[in-house]
Structure formats: structure tokens, C-alpha cells
Write an enzyme that holds these catalytic residues in place. Sequence first.
Site, PDB file in Angstrom:
ATOM      1  N   ASP A   2      64.463  59.030   1.754  1.00  0.00           N
ATOM      2  CA  ASP A   2      63.099  58.799   2.232  1.00  0.00           C
ATOM      3  C   ASP A   2      62.068  59.415   1.275  1.00  0.00           C
ATOM      4  O   ASP A   2      62.093  60.614   1.009  1.00  0.00           O
ATOM      5  CB  ASP A   2      63.006  59.432   3.631  1.00  0.00           C
ATOM      6  CG  ASP A   2      61.769  59.018   4.374  1.00  0.00           C
ATOM      7  OD1 ASP A   2      60.861  58.433   3.759  1.00  0.00           O
ATOM      8  OD2 ASP A   2      61.710  59.288   5.584  1.00  0.00           O
ATOM      9  N   ASP A  33      56.478  52.946   9.443  1.00  0.00           N
ATOM     10  CA  ASP A  33      57.340  53.246  10.593  1.00  0.00           C
ATOM     11  C   ASP A  33      57.023  52.364  11.806  1.00  0.00           C
ATOM     12  O   ASP A  33      55.853  52.177  12.161  1.00  0.00           O
ATOM     13  CB  ASP A  33      57.157  54.711  11.014  1.00  0.00           C
ATOM     14  CG  ASP A  33      57.778  55.661  10.012  1.00  0.00           C
ATOM     15  OD1 ASP A  33      58.149  55.216   8.917  1.00  0.00           O
ATOM     16  OD2 ASP A  33      57.875  56.858  10.344  1.00  0.00           O
TER      17      ASP A  33
END
Length: 515
Positions: A275, A335
Site C-alpha cells: 500500500d 477506498d
Amino acid sequence: MSIKTKLPKSAYGVYLLSLLLIPVFSLSAADLSGNWVVRDSLPDGTVRRSYFDLKQEGAHITGHIRTTQAFYIISESTGGPDTFTLVGTWPDGDNQRKATYQISLVGDELHVSTRRRPDAPLIEMVAHRTTPGEGALPTRLPLPALHKVPYNGLAKTPPMGWNSWNKFASRVDDAAVRSAADALVSTGMKDAGFIYVNIDDTWEADRDAQGNIQTNKKFPDMKALADYVHGKGLKLGIYSSPGPNTCAGYEGSFGHEEQDAKTYAAWGIDYLKYDWCGARNLYKDSEMQPLYQKMGDALQATGRAIVYSLCQYGRADVWKWGPDVGGNLWRTTGDIRDSYDSMEKIGFSQNDLAPYAAPGHWNDPDMLEVGNGGMSTVEYQTHMTLWSILAAPLLAGNDLQNMSPEILAILTNREVIAIDQDRAGKQGARAIKSGDTEVWTRDLINGGRAVAIFNRGTSEAVASFHWSDVGFRNKIPAKARNVWLHQDVAVSGVDYSTTVPGHGVVLLVFSARKM
Ligand code: GLA
């Protein structure tokens, strides 16, 4: 009677000087200049730090603020002499972000308050003086020259499993992961194809003296956990960042890529989500490829079969270079949240990416929210349908120990999963958009086709279209399967009409005949 004192000339000079010095003196008494740290001790034994590097000149403050994710340059300061409002600007890739902090000196502490968003609750912190340089960003390491990391032969169909983040976030621990593994087996999800049990952010502790990454108190023995998960016939996934820290402020893999990959392999890890977050203060978006390549190489060098999931929110056209760094999947968006609006915005925006999906290499519109409570059953069916048409990874993100039969039925609908997992690996795309109706199709192996008729409006609607508009050249094949109703349906003629609930979908699958 008044006494007038006549001061000598030199004394006037001292008097005037003292008038000038009074404000300077009172400001210097409240001088906030220096390096400050907020240490936030978490129950898992890790310490999260935010740094304030301030320079005060009169009533003006400059410097920077480093939080778990962001590195703000102080671009405005107002107020004083006791309380200041600072605006920090963070050039995060192409998305410039701002944050506002109120600071004041109380004794020898710096009291700080801020909000994550204007409507979010106030966060209050206390900072203490620290040594200069403690909060400085590490020095950038040189980037490797680009080359092609060979395909690892994994993820021939989109990965399926469970990930801890959407439901548990930082509450994930060893017990939660074991429970998820147990539930995958006991609910039949494993048999339906959900194999990966993926631990997201917040498992990490600092490094030991040799630089080896450690687990925090929540994960006492990662190898034992991997053995447990493997013992159930499942696979274990983990999470890290190319940056010095992760999105939640835990230790990242920056400068330790090979070492971390070896540690993962020794623990028995089968999947890595990598990430970007913590790297964005050191590197530009245009430098992502070599950094992702570094970990791609490191994983391959371990000799262990580890699925490689790139998470960088779809920046820098990752779908064009994801396979070259050894990536098996790459996030294409920010997200997801557990709301129809978020899911819809992400899912219906994926049309242009269809050409980039193929066996071994998948677009990832983020994990499933099915069962987390923010959408209706119909909306969750839409979520699952859209992700299957998109050949998206199916990573459940709910509490598997506590799910209703309806939610389990959505997640384990074998006919929907068969569309997602179709071995031809061709991502579907939009065929028709008319008002709130969208028809998306996906070509399946051996000439079959899935047709999803979505109603993005809020009330029930009749959707009508010509079969020729969804790619059927001749008259429509006689038989289709309505996979949410588990029914064969007869279709005939050149047109089709069906009723679709608000935010819902009718999903048909045609077998290979007569196309
Ligand atoms: C980012 C990712 C999420 C999750 C969190 C963890 O926001 O996009 O999927 O991994 O970080 O901190």
C-alpha cells in the site's frame, strides 16, 4: 503636586529600547519554535508519532507537520500570541490536501487540536519537545532501473478470500483472523472459492536490532497463525508499504524490501497487499513503478508463491505497468465505503479498464462491503454482481462469524461466482446506458455471456432493450438463467423487457449455444 523627572538623554534611549523589547520579550516567553512530538501509545504496544517542526518569528509560524500519513508544509499562520491557527498544505501526488491545526503553549507542552474533516470530531493531542531532526523524513533511496518481473503464475482467476480491513480495521488480531478462517470453512465459503485470509494494516511492530520486522502484541506468533490457516486448507495474506510507514502509521518496508519478503516467506505468507501511503512523502507518483518492482523482485527471489496485490488507488495508470512489476492485481480507485453511493461510484466507473484485465493480472476496485450493514440486500446483490462482471477480486470484508443467511447466500451464489471466476478472464463492460438503466455484459468462456441489467434509480423501473444492442447478432438464444432467482428463464424475440428494483439488478447468463 507633581514631580517631573527629567531623564538624561541616554536614559531616553534605554526607555525607548525597553518599550521595543517588551513585546519581543513577551513573545519569546511563548516561543513555539522547535521540534515537538506527539507520542500516541496504542494498546498493541506500538507508538504512533506526529511531529511539529515550528519556527516562530513574531506572530508568524512556519515549518512542517508530519503525521502518520501526511507531511504538511505550514502555509498559513494566524492568531497569537498564545493560540495560533496553522494551515498545512500537503502536495500528495496530484491531490493537494490541507489540514488546520490549533496550537498553544501550556507550560512546556504544546497543546494541539485538529479535525480529520471539517465535520469530524475534534482530536486533541499534547506534544513535547524533542531533538531536532527526529521527525525528519528519511532520505530517499535510489530507484532501481526498470525491467520486467516475470509472471509468478498465480491468480489465474481473480483472488477470492477475506480481508480484515473493512470490518475490523485496527481491531484485527490473531483471534479475529483464526475466527475468520474457521468461519470460511464452517459457512461453506471456502468450498465456494474463498481461500485467502488476508491481514490488513496494523499487525506490525518496530524492527529488531538486525532490522527484522516484528509483529505487535495482537499477533504473538505469525508463523503459528500461518500454520493454523494452512491447516484449514486456506492461505494467509499480509500487508505492507513501500514507504517508511503504512497508512495507519505502522512500520513499512522502505529499505527492507528483501528482508521483509524473506520474513513473509519464512512465516508462510501467500499474499501481500502493498500500500503506497507512506511512500508518497518521499517519492512522486511517477516513481511508483520502480518501487513496486523492488518488492516484486524481492517476493520472487524468495521462491515462495506469493500473490502480489498493488494498492496505490489507481494512480499513475497502474493497469499499464502492474504486470511488469509482477503484480497480480492493482487497485483502480480510492477506498470503498459501506454505502451504495461509494460502491456505485467505484463500480460503474470501471468501464474503460476492461482491456487491462487478463488471467494473472486483475483490476481491483477494492474489497467487498457485502454484509457490513450500510446497504440493503438488493444493493449488496448489485455490489456482488458488478464486481463479478468486472472480474474483480472477491475479498469479503465482513464479520464472517456473524452474518445473516441472506448475506451468506449473496457471497456464496455459485452462479455469480462462476461469472467472476470465468477462466477466459475477460472483464465485462457497459453495453447500454439509458437514464438510470445500464446493461453490462461479460463474455464467458466457450462463447457464453453474462448480461446484467442495473437500475441505478431509487424506484422500481422497467428496463427494455434490443438484444442486438447487447452484442447478440441473431435472434436471442431461447434459454437464459436468472442467477439471483436460480431459475431458467425463457427469452424470445428481438427485444427484452424486465422489471428491476431500485438500486437493483437482473443478472442473466446465456450458455454458449446460438450466439
Ligand atoms: C489504505 C488502503 C485500505 C487499507 C488501509 C489500511 O487506505 O487503501 O484498503 O489497507 O490503507 O491502513
